[in-house]
Design an enzyme around this catalytic site. Structure first.
Site, PDB file in Angstrom:
ATOM      1  N   TYR A  21       7.741   5.423  19.428  1.00  0.00           N
ATOM      2  CA  TYR A  21       6.592   5.529  20.346  1.00  0.00           C
ATOM      3  C   TYR A  21       7.007   5.393  21.817  1.00  0.00           C
ATOM      4  CZ  TYR A  21       3.222   4.908  16.424  1.00  0.00           C
ATOM      5  OH  TYR A  21       2.493   5.020  15.283  1.00  0.00           O
TER       6      TYR A  21
ATOM      7  N   SER B 140       6.705  17.687  10.587  1.00  0.00           N
ATOM      8  CA  SER B 140       7.158  17.995   9.235  1.00  0.00           C
ATOM      9  C   SER B 140       7.158  16.750   8.351  1.00  0.00           C
ATOM     10  CB  SER B 140       8.535  18.649   9.277  1.00  0.00           C
ATOM     11  OG  SER B 140       9.407  17.849  10.044  1.00  0.00           O
TER      12      SER B 140
ATOM     13  N   LEU C  58     -27.797   2.303  -4.501  1.00  0.00           N
ATOM     14  CA  LEU C  58     -27.719   3.521  -3.696  1.00  0.00           C
ATOM     15  C   LEU C  58     -26.318   4.087  -3.862  1.00  0.00           C
ATOM     16  CD1 LEU C  58     -28.559   5.583  -1.587  1.00  0.00           C
ATOM     17  CD2 LEU C  58     -28.157   3.893   0.183  1.00  0.00           C
TER      18      LEU C  58
ATOM     19  N   HIS D 206      -6.622  -2.984   8.011  1.00  0.00           N
ATOM     20  CA  HIS D 206      -7.795  -2.405   7.339  1.00  0.00           C
ATOM     21  C   HIS D 206      -8.845  -3.458   6.973  1.00  0.00           C
ATOM     22  CE1 HIS D 206      -5.331   1.048   7.365  1.00  0.00           C
ATOM     23  NE2 HIS D 206      -4.740   0.917   6.186  1.00  0.00           N
TER      24      HIS D 206
ATOM     25  N   LYS E 234       1.676  16.149   7.147  1.00  0.00           N
ATOM     26  CA  LYS E 234       1.367  17.098   6.070  1.00  0.00           C
ATOM     27  C   LYS E 234       0.166  16.654   5.247  1.00  0.00           C
ATOM     28  CE  LYS E 234       5.305  17.173   4.040  1.00  0.00           C
ATOM     29  NZ  LYS E 234       6.660  17.339   3.501  1.00  0.00           N
TER      30      LYS E 234
ATOM     31  N   GLN F  27     -14.778   2.740  -1.792  1.00  0.00           N
ATOM     32  CA  GLN F  27     -14.157   3.810  -2.569  1.00  0.00           C
ATOM     33  C   GLN F  27     -13.681   3.280  -3.900  1.00  0.00           C
ATOM     34  OE1 GLN F  27     -10.965   4.477   0.226  1.00  0.00           O
ATOM     35  NE2 GLN F  27      -9.506   3.423  -1.044  1.00  0.00           N
TER      36      GLN F  27
HETATM   37  C1  BG6 Z   1      -2.276   2.851   4.249  1.00  0.00           C
HETATM   38  C2  BG6 Z   1      -1.248   1.952   3.639  1.00  0.00           C
HETATM   39  O1  BG6 Z   1      -2.578   2.428   5.544  1.00  0.00           O
HETATM   40  O2  BG6 Z   1      -3.456   2.818   3.471  1.00  0.00           O
HETATM   41  C3  BG6 Z   1      -0.963   2.354   2.206  1.00  0.00           C
HETATM   42  O3  BG6 Z   1      -0.061   2.003   4.406  1.00  0.00           O
HETATM   43  C4  BG6 Z   1      -2.245   2.463   1.411  1.00  0.00           C
HETATM   44  O4  BG6 Z   1      -0.098   1.433   1.590  1.00  0.00           O
HETATM   45  C5  BG6 Z   1      -3.288   3.288   2.142  1.00  0.00           C
HETATM   46  O5  BG6 Z   1      -1.949   3.064   0.167  1.00  0.00           O
HETATM   47  C6  BG6 Z   1      -4.631   3.220   1.448  1.00  0.00           C
HETATM   48  O6  BG6 Z   1      -5.545   4.085   2.061  1.00  0.00           O
HETATM   49  P1  BG6 Z   1      -6.807   4.621   1.236  1.00  0.00           P
HETATM   50  O7  BG6 Z   1      -7.585   5.400   2.235  1.00  0.00           O
HETATM   51  O8  BG6 Z   1      -6.253   5.454   0.126  1.00  0.00           O
HETATM   52  O9  BG6 Z   1      -7.513   3.415   0.726  1.00  0.00           O
END
Ligand code: BG6
Length: 491
Positions: free
Chosen positions: A131, A14, A399, A250, A19, A372
């Site tokens: 976890y 939930s 491209l 990331h 979600k 993106q």
């Molecule tokens: C998440 C972060 O991992 O990635 C967020 O915790 C962030 O703070 C998000 O907004 C961004 O993801 P995306 O796919 O929208 O670039």
């Protein structure tokens, strides 16, 4: 092992992640026929006492159609929701998990075509603090019991700890219960289309092979910008900050794919071996090459502690100490509440030696991969300005996916990654030693920030971030092209 009943269990059913990401991804997979066998069933698990229908109602609104799939959407939503059953229980007590196991087993007995074989996927859409108990409960009560085939896998998501020590502690706790091939650590950037394209681009194109190195490349930038602040999640965010939230995972994952050597093969272990090598080659960060920022107004959020030094912006230079990259700055930049929302990789090439057009030129070659929005890659190059005069101009080979692949719907990162977990492909998941190496890079810096030995400078929301970041970029040799902006083509 890819046969038999498949039970997908979403723990924290939930919550927000479930979600907004997990269930919609499952729904999209369902719509594309991946979960339509009568042997597939989905369980939601959480503490709240609600009914199956309550859970379905909570999810329904997030299952939205996209432009290519509007037809039949409503019926598919109903059918999909019928696959979901809710089980209520706590995260550290036997009862709920015994009940969950019973439900899963009943489903397996009634549906299984291959007697005894079963596949159980546990998606932990939960805070990492639970976890360890949850893994313990799964291990004790909910494993696939069959010797006849199948598997049990768990999917977890960051934050995996706050620094090297806490991350290793968490890894040890989970590692005592599950083997590495059973653990899927999601970094959703690895599921983005253009991130997945990086290996193909680099190793399937002769163009790039000879130029992808210190002889030709002057700098690499990996940039993440968001045009909104920490609205609503300031309390969570403040414990982590932008480095732990975006850069350590990331952006660093993207850096690995940009910088790694060619793997022996496409086997997940071969790829991940190369990523680990890159991380281990990163030199200790230099404070002079780090700029931290915090946007004005961040501290007004009542959930943020007064006087917090947590950065909402950071630019830093990583130095990869190996034969290919010595001397090339890898600039990682991430920020909240900036002027735009975008993520891109920007590779700038060196000047042309002995350049005879130098006096007219406005910029250097750049290869930009836009992750993106508006997925694209474009190469900025100098051409003769069309016309009678012999002068030069900046242009691009472009491209743009929206234009080139008009009928293709680009899958959501989570959709792809969940499919990988079902198929047993760990290529796009973070291995334990990778995670450790990633924390090793940032932990000393993070500790200094936590102790306020390094301060965040303030910047205006809606700006490019602190000016110091642009100055740092210039200092490490990045040359901005003046009078040129890439305009994504419109359809
Ligand atoms: C998440 C972060 O991992 O990635 C967020 O915790 C962030 O703070 C998000 O907004 C961004 O993801 P995306 O796919 O929208 O670039």
């Amino acid at each position: 092992s890819e046969d038999g009943c498949l039970s997908i269990v979403v723990l924290g059913a939930s919550g927000d992640l479930a979600k907004k990401k997990t269930f919609p991804a499952l729904f999209n997979l369902y719509r594309q026929g991946f979960l339509q066998s009568h042997e597939v069933y989905i369980f939601g698990y959480a503490r709240t006492k609600i009914s199956d229908d309550d859970l379905r109602d909570r999810i329904r609104g997030y299952l939205t159609p996209n432009k290519n799939t509007a037809e039949g959407h409503t019926e598919d939503v109903s059918k999909f929701l019928q696959l979901i059953k809710y089980v209520c229980g706590s995260y550290d007590a036997a009862e709920g998990f015994q009940c969950l196991d019973k439900e899963i087993s009943e489903h397996e007995i009634s549906r299984n075509s291959i007697e005894g074989s079963s596949r159980r996927l546990f998606y932990l859409a939960l805070p990492p603090s639970v976890y360890p108990p949850v893994c313990k409960m799964i291990k004790t009560y909910c494993m696939n019991k069959s010797d006849l085939g199948g598997w049990t896998r768990i999917v977890v998501e960051k934050p995996f700890g706050r620094d090297l020590e806490s991350a290793e502690h968490l890894s040890n706790q989970i590692g005592e219960l599950f083997e590495e091939p059973q653990i899927y650590r999601i970094d959703h950037y690895l599921g983005k289309e253009l991130v997945q394209n990086l290996l193909v681009l680099r190793f399937a194109n002769r163009f790039f092979l000879p130029s992808w190195n210190r002889d030709n490349i002057s700098s690499v930038q990996i940039v993440f910008r968001e045009d909104f602040g920490t609205e609503g999640r300031g309390g969570y965010f403040d414990q982590y900050g932008i480095i732990r939230d975006i850069i350590q995972n990331h952006l660093l994952q993207v850096l690995c794919l940009v910088a790694m050597e060619k793997p022996i093969s496409l086997k997940p272990e071969h790829i991940r071996d190369e990523k680990v090598k890159v991380l281990q080659s990163v030199a200790p960060l230099n404070d002079e090459e780090v700029v931290l920022g915090q946007y004005d107004g961040y501290l007004d959020d009542p959930t943020v502690p007064a006087g917090s030094n947590t950065p909402t912006f950071a630019t830093m230079v990583l130095r990869i100490h190996n034969e290919r990259w010595e001397g090339v700055p890898f600039v990682l930049k991430a920020g909240k509440a900036l002027e735009s929302r975008k993520a891109e990789i920007r590779i700038q090439f060196k000047e042309v030696p002995g350049d005879i057009f130098k006096c007219q030129k406005q910029g250097r070659n750049e290869f930009v991969i836009r992750l993106q929005p508006s997925e694209a890659m474009y190469m900025k190059l100098t051409v003769k300005k069309p016309g009678l005069e012999m002068s030069t101009a900046q242009s691009e080979l472009d491209l743009s996916y929206g234009q080139r692949y008009q009928d293709v719907t680009i899958p959501e990162a989570y959709e792809r990654l969940i499919l990988d977990t079902i198929r047993g492909d760990q290529q796009h998941f973070v291995r334990r030693d990778e995670l450790k190496a990633a924390w090793e890079i940032f932990t000393p810096l993070l500790h200094r920030i936590d102790k306020s030995e390094l301060k965040s400078v303030s910047y205006k929301p809606g700006s490019r971030g602190p000016e110091e970041a642009d100055e740092l970029l210039k200092k490490v040799g990045y040359v901005q092209t003046h009078g040129y902006t890439w305009i994504p083509p419109t359809l």
